[in-house]
Motif scaffolding. Structure first.
Motif, PDB file in Angstrom:
ATOM      1  N   THR A  61     -12.401 -10.102 -11.665  1.00  8.43           N
ATOM      2  CA  THR A  61     -11.084  -9.480 -11.721  1.00  8.43           C
ATOM      3  C   THR A  61     -11.270  -8.017 -12.090  1.00  8.43           C
ATOM      4  O   THR A  61     -12.289  -7.636 -12.662  1.00  8.43           O
ATOM      5  N   GLY A  62     -10.293  -7.192 -11.758  1.00  7.45           N
ATOM      6  CA  GLY A  62     -10.389  -5.776 -12.090  1.00  7.45           C
ATOM      7  C   GLY A  62     -10.590  -4.911 -10.862  1.00  7.45           C
ATOM      8  O   GLY A  62     -10.108  -5.235  -9.773  1.00  7.45           O
ATOM      9  N   VAL A  63     -11.297  -3.808 -11.032  1.00  3.66           N
ATOM     10  CA  VAL A  63     -11.488  -2.846  -9.944  1.00  3.66           C
ATOM     11  C   VAL A  63     -12.547  -3.374  -8.985  1.00  3.66           C
ATOM     12  O   VAL A  63     -13.738  -3.405  -9.298  1.00  3.66           O
ATOM     13  N   GLY A  64     -12.103  -3.770  -7.804  1.00  2.00           N
ATOM     14  CA  GLY A  64     -12.974  -4.450  -6.859  1.00  2.00           C
ATOM     15  C   GLY A  64     -14.146  -3.637  -6.369  1.00  2.00           C
ATOM     16  O   GLY A  64     -15.216  -4.188  -6.083  1.00  2.00           O
ATOM     17  N   GLU A  65     -13.969  -2.317  -6.285  1.00  2.52           N
ATOM     18  CA  GLU A  65     -15.059  -1.481  -5.794  1.00  2.52           C
ATOM     19  C   GLU A  65     -16.298  -1.611  -6.677  1.00  2.52           C
ATOM     20  O   GLU A  65     -17.432  -1.641  -6.183  1.00  2.52           O
ATOM     21  N   GLU A  66     -16.079  -1.688  -7.987  1.00  2.81           N
ATOM     22  CA  GLU A  66     -17.214  -1.823  -8.900  1.00  2.81           C
ATOM     23  C   GLU A  66     -17.878  -3.192  -8.775  1.00  2.81           C
ATOM     24  O   GLU A  66     -19.100  -3.323  -8.903  1.00  2.81           O
ATOM     25  N   VAL A  67     -17.073  -4.215  -8.531  1.00  2.00           N
ATOM     26  CA  VAL A  67     -17.633  -5.554  -8.360  1.00  2.00           C
ATOM     27  C   VAL A  67     -18.463  -5.618  -7.084  1.00  2.00           C
ATOM     28  O   VAL A  67     -19.561  -6.188  -7.061  1.00  2.00           O
ATOM     29  N   ILE A  68     -17.953  -5.023  -6.010  1.00  2.00           N
ATOM     30  CA  ILE A  68     -18.690  -5.015  -4.744  1.00  2.00           C
ATOM     31  C   ILE A  68     -20.022  -4.288  -4.903  1.00  2.00           C
ATOM     32  O   ILE A  68     -21.061  -4.765  -4.431  1.00  2.00           O
ATOM     33  N   ARG A  69     -20.003  -3.154  -5.577  1.00  2.00           N
ATOM     34  CA  ARG A  69     -21.236  -2.368  -5.744  1.00  2.00           C
ATOM     35  C   ARG A  69     -22.339  -3.156  -6.443  1.00  2.00           C
ATOM     36  O   ARG A  69     -23.517  -2.867  -6.271  1.00  2.00           O
ATOM     37  N   ASN A  70     -21.945  -4.139  -7.232  1.00  2.00           N
ATOM     38  CA  ASN A  70     -22.927  -4.888  -8.010  1.00  2.00           C
ATOM     39  C   ASN A  70     -23.068  -6.341  -7.568  1.00  2.00           C
ATOM     40  O   ASN A  70     -23.744  -7.120  -8.241  1.00  2.00           O
ATOM     41  N   LYS A 130      -2.547   1.318  -2.600  1.00  2.00           N
ATOM     42  CA  LYS A 130      -3.865   1.590  -2.033  1.00  2.00           C
ATOM     43  C   LYS A 130      -3.741   2.256  -0.662  1.00  2.00           C
ATOM     44  O   LYS A 130      -2.681   2.222  -0.023  1.00  2.00           O
ATOM     45  N   LEU A 131      -4.824   2.844  -0.177  1.00  2.00           N
ATOM     46  CA  LEU A 131      -4.883   3.298   1.211  1.00  2.00           C
ATOM     47  C   LEU A 131      -4.760   2.091   2.132  1.00  2.00           C
ATOM     48  O   LEU A 131      -5.345   1.031   1.855  1.00  2.00           O
ATOM     49  N   ARG A 132      -4.029   2.235   3.207  1.00  2.00           N
ATOM     50  CA  ARG A 132      -3.899   1.110   4.126  1.00  2.00           C
ATOM     51  C   ARG A 132      -5.280   0.744   4.695  1.00  2.00           C
ATOM     52  O   ARG A 132      -6.035   1.610   5.126  1.00  2.00           O
ATOM     53  N   GLY A 133      -5.581  -0.527   4.667  1.00  2.00           N
ATOM     54  CA  GLY A 133      -6.873  -0.996   5.130  1.00  2.00           C
ATOM     55  C   GLY A 133      -7.898  -1.174   4.034  1.00  2.00           C
ATOM     56  O   GLY A 133      -8.970  -1.731   4.267  1.00  2.00           O
ATOM     57  N   ARG A 134      -7.557  -0.729   2.805  1.00  2.00           N
ATOM     58  CA  ARG A 134      -8.492  -0.920   1.696  1.00  2.00           C
ATOM     59  C   ARG A 134      -8.667  -2.414   1.422  1.00  2.00           C
ATOM     60  O   ARG A 134      -7.728  -3.186   1.399  1.00  2.00           O
ATOM     61  N   VAL A 135      -9.917  -2.818   1.218  1.00  2.00           N
ATOM     62  CA  VAL A 135     -10.241  -4.193   0.869  1.00  2.00           C
ATOM     63  C   VAL A 135     -11.076  -4.174  -0.402  1.00  2.00           C
ATOM     64  O   VAL A 135     -12.037  -3.415  -0.505  1.00  2.00           O
ATOM     65  N   GLY A 136     -10.688  -4.986  -1.355  1.00  2.00           N
ATOM     66  CA  GLY A 136     -11.427  -5.068  -2.606  1.00  2.00           C
ATOM     67  C   GLY A 136     -12.464  -6.171  -2.584  1.00  2.00           C
ATOM     68  O   GLY A 136     -12.934  -6.610  -1.528  1.00  2.00           O
ATOM     69  N   THR A 193      -7.582 -14.963  -4.690  1.00  2.00           N
ATOM     70  CA  THR A 193      -6.500 -14.458  -3.859  1.00  2.00           C
ATOM     71  C   THR A 193      -5.811 -13.287  -4.536  1.00  2.00           C
ATOM     72  O   THR A 193      -5.656 -13.266  -5.762  1.00  2.00           O
ATOM     73  N   THR A 194      -5.403 -12.303  -3.756  1.00  2.00           N
ATOM     74  CA  THR A 194      -4.805 -11.088  -4.316  1.00  2.00           C
ATOM     75  C   THR A 194      -4.048 -10.312  -3.243  1.00  2.00           C
ATOM     76  O   THR A 194      -4.300 -10.463  -2.050  1.00  2.00           O
ATOM     77  N   SER A 195      -3.136  -9.470  -3.707  1.00  2.00           N
ATOM     78  CA  SER A 195      -2.526  -8.485  -2.810  1.00  2.00           C
ATOM     79  C   SER A 195      -3.202  -7.132  -2.973  1.00  2.00           C
ATOM     80  O   SER A 195      -2.795  -6.142  -2.373  1.00  2.00           O
ATOM     81  N   GLY A 196      -4.233  -7.098  -3.787  1.00  2.00           N
ATOM     82  CA  GLY A 196      -5.018  -5.878  -3.932  1.00  2.00           C
ATOM     83  C   GLY A 196      -4.325  -4.838  -4.799  1.00  2.00           C
ATOM     84  O   GLY A 196      -3.265  -5.069  -5.371  1.00  2.00           O
ATOM     85  N   MET A 197      -4.930  -3.696  -4.893  1.00  2.00           N
ATOM     86  CA  MET A 197      -4.357  -2.616  -5.689  1.00  2.00           C
ATOM     87  C   MET A 197      -3.062  -2.127  -5.075  1.00  2.00           C
ATOM     88  O   MET A 197      -2.989  -1.860  -3.875  1.00  2.00           O
ATOM     89  N   ALA A 198      -2.055  -1.979  -5.916  1.00  2.00           N
ATOM     90  CA  ALA A 198      -0.804  -1.383  -5.443  1.00  2.00           C
ATOM     91  C   ALA A 198      -1.045   0.062  -5.036  1.00  2.00           C
ATOM     92  O   ALA A 198      -1.880   0.754  -5.613  1.00  2.00           O
ATOM     93  N   ASP A 224       0.854  -1.181   0.000  1.00  2.00           N
ATOM     94  CA  ASP A 224       0.000   0.000   0.000  1.00  2.00           C
ATOM     95  C   ASP A 224       0.899   1.242   0.000  1.00  2.00           C
ATOM     96  O   ASP A 224       2.131   1.145  -0.019  1.00  2.00           O
ATOM     97  N   ARG A 225       0.288   2.411   0.046  1.00  2.00           N
ATOM     98  CA  ARG A 225       1.077   3.635  -0.075  1.00  2.00           C
ATOM     99  C   ARG A 225       1.980   3.889   1.129  1.00  2.00           C
ATOM    100  O   ARG A 225       2.880   4.724   1.062  1.00  2.00           O
ATOM    101  N   ASP A 226       1.764   3.117   2.220  1.00  2.00           N
ATOM    102  CA  ASP A 226       2.622   3.238   3.395  1.00  2.00           C
ATOM    103  C   ASP A 226       3.681   2.143   3.462  1.00  2.00           C
ATOM    104  O   ASP A 226       4.426   2.055   4.439  1.00  2.00           O
ATOM    105  N   GLY A 227       3.732   1.293   2.441  1.00  2.00           N
ATOM    106  CA  GLY A 227       4.767   0.280   2.385  1.00  2.00           C
ATOM    107  C   GLY A 227       4.427  -1.048   3.024  1.00  2.00           C
ATOM    108  O   GLY A 227       5.311  -1.879   3.233  1.00  2.00           O
TER     109      GLY A 227
END
Length: 337
Positions: free
Chosen positions: A247-256, A220-226, A213-218, A85-88
């Motif tokens: 696969t892809g942007v998790g926020e859009e998948v969650i919304r739907n 990302k804000l710490r604590g972000r979950v896709g 399984t994923t390491s999520g978006m590079a 994440d952006r904090d390493g």
């Protein structure tokens, strides 16, 4: 006159027999197969197929498959070599589900190389579905998983390079895919910075299972979950109908509630391909202002072994393995391109 209690007993007995018959029918008409997102799914499929071809359970197969990219040091979107994440901090998400609607997941898990196996322990050893953060780490250690530093020198260097501008700009498709850019070409640090291994399997007994399984978006804000550890978003399995992953942007998948939507569309009679296409078009309709740069893709498998895949942008590919071929990579159809 039939007694009410006798009626219920008869109804339950008939339902049970129908369930058994349905399972036997599904097993007899299904063809064992493993599919997974992206071309790095080839190695995952091969590990899963080793379980399937000897008569093993699809659940064991998808766990075995998902563990492969989790320790692939060249894969910066899944597992221990994932970008931080952006904090390493490297944090991992995973989920697993079988044909009996049993499921488990972990999110924002640090210091454990195989989140998919921790997710399975959550499913089998706890009354819960999802454990997160420090609690997930505590549980993993209690279950015998060894903590380790996940931030590799290569990932740390990429993160420090990103910090020079700290520009968060995820774009479509996976860094690992050879589709969309020339082999050996240089990919900038803020491009192709996210993706997921979603794997679905149908075994010889007609049992379905899935893992994600994923390491999520590079960066990302710490604590972000896709979407990956969210049952119904990144993964859903219904043993009566089929399974789906995203696969892809998790926020859009969650919304739907994307993967659940795909499976429910199959329940209504759509083929896996039709279900994936309809789910993607729902996102396109709801987010017309974003879809030209946004990527979401779905991969689906039904109880007959039929496969479907569809994405917003071109470039999404999936890997397929069955008795005929173990390393097939198939470009998915897409809205744009």
């Amino acid at each position: 006159m039939t007694h009410r209690r006798d009626f219920f007993k008869t109804t339950l007995a008939v339902s049970s027999l129908l369930g058994i018959a349905g399972t036997a029918s599904a097993a007899s008409s299904s063809k064992p197969i493993v599919v997974s997102t992206w071309d790095f799914g080839v190695a995952a499929n091969q590990a899963a197929w080793e379980v399937i071809k000897t008569g093993g359970h699809a659940l064991d197969a998808v766990e075995a498959g998902a563990r492969i990219p989790e320790v692939d040091m060249k894969n910066h979107s899944v597992g221990r070599a994932g970008y931080p994440d952006r904090d390493g901090h490297v944090s991992l998400d995973a989920s697993i589900m079988d044909e009996r609607w049993r499921c488990g997941a972990v999110a924002a898990l640090e210091h454990i190389a195989h989140p998919i196996s921790v997710a399975r322990r959550v499913m089998e050893k706890t009354p819960h579905v999802l454990l997160v953060g420090a609690g997930a780490l505590q549980f993993a250690i209690e279950q015998g998983f060894q903590p380790e530093e996940l931030l590799t020198p290569e990932s740390e260097a990429a993160w420090k390079d990103w910090l020079k501008e700290a520009r968060y700009a995820p774009v479509a498709n996976s860094e690992m895919s050879t589709y969309g850019h020339a082999p050996g070409s240089v990919v900038p640090g803020d491009v192709h910075n996210h993706d997921t291994l979603g794997i679905l399997a149908l075994d010889a007994q007609g049992r379905l299972s899935g893992a994600c399984t994923t390491s999520g978006m590079a960066w990302k804000l710490r604590g972000r979950v896709g979407d990956s550890p969210i049952i119904g978003a990144g993964l859903y399995v219904d043993g009566e109908i089929g399974a789906a992953t995203s696969t892809g942007v998790g926020e859009e998948v969650i919304r739907n509630a994307g993967s659940f939507l795909v499976v429910e569309l199959m329940r209504q009679g759509r083929t896996p391909q039709q279900a994936c296409e309809e789910a993607v078009m729902r996102i396109v309709k709801r987010r017309p202002e974003a879809v030209k740069t946004l990527q979401v893709g779905f991969l689906a498998l039904n109880t007959k072994g039929d496969v479907g895949a569809f994405a917003i942008q071109k470039g999404f590919v999936y890997a397929q393995c069955d008795a005929a071929k173990t390393d097939l990579v198939v470009p998915a159809k897409s809205v744009f391109g």
